[in-house]
Design an enzyme around this catalytic site. Sequence first.
Site, PDB file in Angstrom:
ATOM      1  CD  GLU A   1      33.393  10.790  53.558  1.00 61.56           C
ATOM      2  OE1 GLU A   1      34.517  10.335  53.798  1.00 61.56           O
ATOM      3  OE2 GLU A   1      32.700  11.333  54.430  1.00 61.56           O
TER       4      GLU A   1
ATOM      5  CG  ASP B   1      31.743  14.886  56.399  1.00 61.04           C
ATOM      6  OD1 ASP B   1      32.796  14.607  55.820  1.00 61.04           O
ATOM      7  OD2 ASP B   1      31.576  14.792  57.631  1.00 61.04           O
TER       8      ASP B   1
HETATM    9  C1  GLC Z   1      34.621  12.713  56.503  1.00 61.72           C
HETATM   10  C2  GLC Z   1      35.666  13.723  56.079  1.00 61.72           C
HETATM   11  C3  GLC Z   1      36.794  13.690  57.058  1.00 61.72           C
HETATM   12  C4  GLC Z   1      36.243  14.078  58.415  1.00 61.72           C
HETATM   13  C5  GLC Z   1      35.083  13.166  58.816  1.00 61.72           C
HETATM   14  C6  GLC Z   1      34.320  13.737  59.975  1.00 61.72           C
HETATM   15  O1  GLC Z   1      35.095  11.417  56.426  1.00 61.72           O
HETATM   16  O2  GLC Z   1      36.067  13.475  54.767  1.00 61.72           O
HETATM   17  O3  GLC Z   1      37.843  14.539  56.694  1.00 61.72           O
HETATM   18  O4  GLC Z   1      37.246  13.996  59.372  1.00 61.72           O
HETATM   19  O5  GLC Z   1      34.150  13.008  57.780  1.00 61.72           O
HETATM   20  O6  GLC Z   1      33.595  14.864  59.571  1.00 61.72           O
END
Ligand code: GLC
Length: 576
Positions: free
Chosen positions: A282, A202
């Site tokens: 991500e 994440d």
């Molecule tokens: C990432 C997740 C998102 C979340 C953020 C903070 O972007 O995909 O849903 O709110 O991180 O953890």
Amino acid sequence: MTELKWWQKAVFYQIYPRSFADGNGDGIGDFAGMIAKLDYLQDLGVDALWLSPHFPSPQFDVGYDVADYVGVEPEYGTLDEFKRFLDGAHARGMRVVLDLVLNHTSDQHSWFKESRRSRTDPKRDWYVWRPAASGTDGPPNNWQSAFGGSAWELDPTTGEYYYHFFFKEQPDLNWRNPEVKQALWDATRFWLDLGVDGYRLDAIGTIYEAPEMPNHSVTEDLSAVRRTLSPYSGASEADRATARQIYENLFEHQHDRPEVHDLMKELRRVIDEYNDRVLIGETDDVTFYGTGDDELHLNFNFPLINTNHLTPAWIRDNQTERLGLLPDGAWPCNTLGNHDRSRFLTQFGRNDPIQDAGLARVWLALMLTLKGTPFLYNGEEIGMTDWLLTDLADFRDNVGVWLAGRVAAETALSPAEIVHLAATNSRDRCRTPMQWTAGPNAGFSPEGVRTWLPVNPNAGDGVNVATQQADGHSLLSFYKRMLRFRRSTPALIAGDYEAMLPDHADVLAFVRRSAADAQACLVVLNISEKPQTLALGAVAEAATCLFSTGHVEGAVDTLADLALAPFEVYVGSVPA
Ligand code: GLC
């Protein structure tokens, strides 16, 4: 087939646990529900499942605020149920990757509760604490939270500020502290020891901040930037590009620090203690591939979907740029959406049921034929679309709640207009419950139960699993057929990518050729409502149709004048 790793061959499917299947009838998805749907997933034909966070959490950010890294959210079930889910997936030949949230914890995590107790607490340095800016009571600098407001929160107990890139309920961990690393690597190993196949990481770029913490120099406002970037804003591509640049500048000192790459190498070594696990970032930053073999295995090609117009030209340019950027040995990774974005039929659709039915097939074909590992998002296989909430009381995404407040304070819009604007920006729009039947609550929860987010009423108009399972021509049937086709077509998995028809406005064409498999496939996607006649004689004289929505499979087609129906998907075998 060429020797590839499982994650290079796999099609991944993201499960958003809270919205996938409610096994105990409380309106919230859970492991009992997920276990009951494993046969469905196997039959669909996906190879790996990515679960958004399933850890205990106050759910301020729907699980992305972790209160315990080695437990299971009680609303979702128990560790035993998790194990049954994992074993059940493995028994059906599907891998499972979890969501690892390293940047921050919940403010309800015991580590943070201890950290905020006193300035000398042993856990104090596990988070990022700073005194007020010198000579003031104000925050240490002008940094913002990506979810709105200052990135600093004053904690009255000790009179210092803590840093949070996301909500104040999500304090950032201090990754410069070796104890933090140790604790998180232990948690990482905990699930690997249980047999999970890897992690989606994440918000991985946000781990470190510039140590000297300089102010940013952006004057524009974040809520305006967010509104411009919404797929509903009607902003031009140029305005979107400007907004993205402002966003970049706003957070320039708060993400993608060079130090993160040493940390990723360290995490890779942890993962490599185990056989054949995977790390997926991500991030769209290709530097997270490292040399191609020493950091993350996969990083998402988000630039592909940073547009409202997924045209052939956009896709061709994206592929040329993206594939050109990847270091040797790095493997691409494509997706059309996830739990943070608009559903792709809303973002890239045409608001016309006939055209969108064609487009949905074209977009799947795009994912399954481009070079790289595809990630699908639960619900796309039945054509789920965004659902915009009309009552603020139904909002569960606090980004939407925050935005509604800002819009109310800054504009003269009516209450209904405020809710609409906030709903178009709230991630709730793409997180509504999975639609299993045309019945009450779309079969997600029993009749009469209030689901955690409202169900999209289009479940009653055929956008549900049961109706589409009974129809051999449904989108769901198309997904199954095409997923099976991809699995048995090595060139689509291992082949390289060569663009064809470089200037065509409506058609995307390319060849995937795998010398090792002695196979080459010509892929032609008509991304338009117009029939086309294409001059593809440069590829070969003829192709044998392998898969198509318009041609007869097994027939030989002359390529000098290949005729395509509106929104046709065509894959033909050509000499390797
Ligand atoms: C990432 C997740 C998102 C979340 C953020 C903070 O972007 O995909 O849903 O709110 O991180 O953890």
